[in-house]
Each structure stands twice: as structure tokens, then as C-alpha cells.
Design a protein around this motif. Sequence first.
Motif, short mmCIF file in Angstrom:
data_model
loop_
_atom_site.label_atom_id
_atom_site.label_comp_id
_atom_site.label_asym_id
_atom_site.label_seq_id
_atom_site.Cartn_x
_atom_site.Cartn_y
_atom_site.Cartn_z
N VAL A 21 0.85 -1.20 0.00
CA VAL A 21 0.00 0.00 0.00
C VAL A 21 0.88 1.24 0.00
O VAL A 21 1.64 1.48 0.95
N GLY A 22 0.79 2.04 -1.08
CA GLY A 22 1.65 3.22 -1.17
C GLY A 22 3.11 2.82 -1.17
O GLY A 22 3.48 1.73 -1.60
N PHE A 23 3.96 3.69 -0.64
CA PHE A 23 5.41 3.45 -0.62
C PHE A 23 5.95 3.25 0.79
O PHE A 23 7.17 3.28 1.01
N THR A 24 5.09 3.00 1.76
CA THR A 24 5.52 2.87 3.15
C THR A 24 6.56 1.78 3.33
O THR A 24 7.58 1.97 4.00
N ASP A 25 6.32 0.61 2.72
CA ASP A 25 7.25 -0.51 2.87
C ASP A 25 8.47 -0.40 1.96
O ASP A 25 9.33 -1.27 1.98
N LEU A 26 8.53 0.67 1.17
CA LEU A 26 9.62 0.84 0.21
C LEU A 26 10.58 1.95 0.61
O LEU A 26 11.33 2.46 -0.21
N GLY A 27 10.54 2.32 1.88
CA GLY A 27 11.44 3.34 2.39
C GLY A 27 10.83 4.71 2.51
O GLY A 27 11.52 5.69 2.80
N ASN A 28 9.50 4.81 2.28
CA ASN A 28 8.81 6.11 2.38
C ASN A 28 9.44 7.17 1.49
O ASN A 28 9.63 8.33 1.90
N THR A 29 9.78 6.79 0.29
CA THR A 29 10.39 7.73 -0.65
C THR A 29 9.96 7.39 -2.07
O THR A 29 9.69 6.22 -2.38
N ASP A 30 9.89 8.42 -2.92
CA ASP A 30 9.58 8.18 -4.34
C ASP A 30 10.78 7.65 -5.09
O ASP A 30 10.65 7.17 -6.23
N ASP A 31 11.96 7.72 -4.48
CA ASP A 31 13.20 7.35 -5.16
C ASP A 31 13.67 5.93 -4.83
O ASP A 31 14.86 5.64 -4.92
N PHE A 32 12.76 5.07 -4.41
CA PHE A 32 13.17 3.70 -4.10
C PHE A 32 13.67 2.99 -5.36
O PHE A 32 13.29 3.34 -6.48
N THR A 33 14.53 2.00 -5.17
CA THR A 33 15.10 1.27 -6.29
C THR A 33 14.21 0.11 -6.70
O THR A 33 13.35 -0.34 -5.94
N THR A 34 14.46 -0.41 -7.90
CA THR A 34 13.73 -1.59 -8.35
C THR A 34 14.00 -2.76 -7.43
O THR A 34 13.10 -3.56 -7.13
N GLU A 35 15.23 -2.88 -6.94
CA GLU A 35 15.57 -3.98 -6.04
C GLU A 35 14.79 -3.88 -4.73
O GLU A 35 14.44 -4.90 -4.13
N THR A 36 14.51 -2.65 -4.29
CA THR A 36 13.73 -2.49 -3.06
C THR A 36 12.33 -3.07 -3.25
O THR A 36 11.81 -3.78 -2.38
N LEU A 37 11.71 -2.77 -4.38
CA LEU A 37 10.38 -3.34 -4.66
C LEU A 37 10.49 -4.85 -4.83
O LEU A 37 9.62 -5.60 -4.35
N GLU A 38 11.54 -5.30 -5.48
CA GLU A 38 11.76 -6.73 -5.66
C GLU A 38 11.88 -7.43 -4.30
O GLU A 38 11.30 -8.50 -4.07
N TRP A 39 12.64 -6.80 -3.38
CA TRP A 39 12.77 -7.34 -2.02
C TRP A 39 11.42 -7.42 -1.33
O TRP A 39 11.07 -8.44 -0.72
N ARG A 40 10.64 -6.34 -1.44
CA ARG A 40 9.34 -6.31 -0.75
C ARG A 40 8.41 -7.42 -1.28
O ARG A 40 7.71 -8.09 -0.50
N LEU A 41 8.40 -7.63 -2.58
CA LEU A 41 7.59 -8.70 -3.16
C LEU A 41 8.13 -10.07 -2.76
O LEU A 41 7.37 -11.01 -2.56
N GLY A 42 9.45 -10.14 -2.63
CA GLY A 42 10.06 -11.40 -2.18
C GLY A 42 9.66 -11.74 -0.76
O GLY A 42 9.54 -12.92 -0.41
N CYS A 43 9.45 -10.73 0.08
CA CYS A 43 9.01 -10.96 1.46
C CYS A 43 7.67 -11.69 1.50
O CYS A 43 7.38 -12.41 2.46
N SER A 44 6.87 -11.50 0.49
CA SER A 44 5.56 -12.17 0.41
C SER A 44 5.61 -13.42 -0.44
O SER A 44 4.56 -14.01 -0.73
N ASP A 45 6.81 -13.81 -0.87
CA ASP A 45 7.00 -15.02 -1.67
C ASP A 45 6.16 -14.99 -2.95
O ASP A 45 5.68 -16.01 -3.40
N ILE A 46 6.01 -13.80 -3.51
CA ILE A 46 5.25 -13.67 -4.76
C ILE A 46 6.20 -13.70 -5.96
O ILE A 46 5.77 -13.75 -7.10
N LEU A 47 7.50 -13.63 -5.66
CA LEU A 47 8.54 -13.85 -6.68
C LEU A 47 9.75 -14.44 -5.98
O LEU A 47 9.84 -14.45 -4.76
N ASN A 48 10.69 -14.95 -6.77
CA ASN A 48 11.89 -15.58 -6.22
C ASN A 48 12.98 -14.54 -6.02
O ASN A 48 13.64 -14.13 -6.98
#
Length: 225
Positions: free
Chosen positions: A159-186
Motif C-alpha cells: 500500500v503506497g510506498f511505506t514498505d519501500l522506504g517512504n520515498t519516491d526514489d526507491f530502487t527496483t531492487e527495493t520493490l523486488e525485495w518487498r515482493l520477495g518478502c511475500s513469496d510472490i517472486l523468487n
Amino acid sequence: MEANASVDMFSKVLENQLLQTTKLVEEHLDSEIQKLDQMDEDELERLKEKRLEALRKAQQQKQEWLSKGHGEYREIPSERDFFQEVKESKKVVCHFYRDTTFRCKILDRHLVILSKKHLETKFLKLNVEKAPFLCERLRIKVIPTLALVKDGKTQDYVVGFTDLGNTDDFTTETLEWRLGCSDILNYSGNLMEPPFQSQKKFGTNFTKLEKKTIRGKKYDSDSDD
């Protein structure tokens, strides 16, 4: 003099660690080579066939994913399409967006990259104005929101960017990490250490994120539109 002695001691410790690591790697390689040397022709042929079969299965899986729309970031036109898409694939990320929300465009850029990298996951986007029933059902109140669907059931949300560092400048790897936390990707990195660009910039609140903080969110955050 004391400083020089400390540096020398540190250098020696580091050198010893490197030597030990190199020795372990060499011992492992020697062991594998020895196993291969001890195999007869039949065993080697069986090993070869086993590996070829694994490659064939991997290629078949890749083709199956591509046939179902994996490998690209696609927009779906309606709620009905959403249900059909999540039924076809084991892992799905769906971006609920609105054209007037600029942060949705930020997410778009990262999702395009991840869709090409992670063929095991299907990446979709759906305009919330075309999906009022679905947004109500999934309790989507903040834009942008990513719904993470596994085995046909919505398991988690970003939801929003809260889990992505609370910034608009988060990296692709940060989003990748967050999705990995939910095991929705490897995700191949360390799930306990989010790869934010600057830990100092964001403070210590985001140095670790336990899975229990990800699930069971309340959707009463401030909207980004």
C-alpha cells in the motif's frame, strides 16, 4: 606505531580468512572431481540425462508462463479479466492505479523491469475506475496499491510506498525485495535486510521488516492521489 600494528594485524586476519575460504572451495571442487572420476559410463550417462531432463522441464515451464502472459507488464481492461488472469497463474502482482496519481507511474517503471526478470510471476495493472466492485471487495482505499495474489487468493498488499522506504526514489531492487518478502517472486537476496539506497537517510525504522508486519494491514492510510 599502534595504529600501524593494528592495520597489520587486521590485514593478517583478513588474509587468513581468505586463505581458509579458498581452501574450502578447493576441497569442495576436489571432492566433486573425485566423485566424477569414480563414476562409470552408465552413471555419467544417467547424470547427463537427469540434467537434460531438468533443462527440458525448465524450458517447458518458461514457455507455459509466456503463453499465459508472463514476461511483460500488461494492463487488463476489466474486473472480469482480473479473475481469469489470477485463475491461470500461481503468482500474480496486480497494480491498482489511477491515471491522475503520479506515484502510479513510478511503480509502472519498476514493474516493467521486474516483469521481464521474474517470469515465474505475472504482472498486471488495472484502472480502479474500471473496477469499483473489485476495489470494494479487496478493500483498496489507497492508490497506488499492489495486490499480491497466490493460488487465486489475495495474500498480501503493498500500500503506497511505506514498505519501500517512504520515498519516491526507491530502487527496483527495493520493490523486488518487498515482493520477495511475500513469496510472490523468487528473491535471491537477504529478506531480512531491505536494500534501501541509504539507511542513514531513512533512519533505523526500515532496517528490518518482519513478515508479520506485512500481512494484515488496515487500509486507512493517507491517499497519494
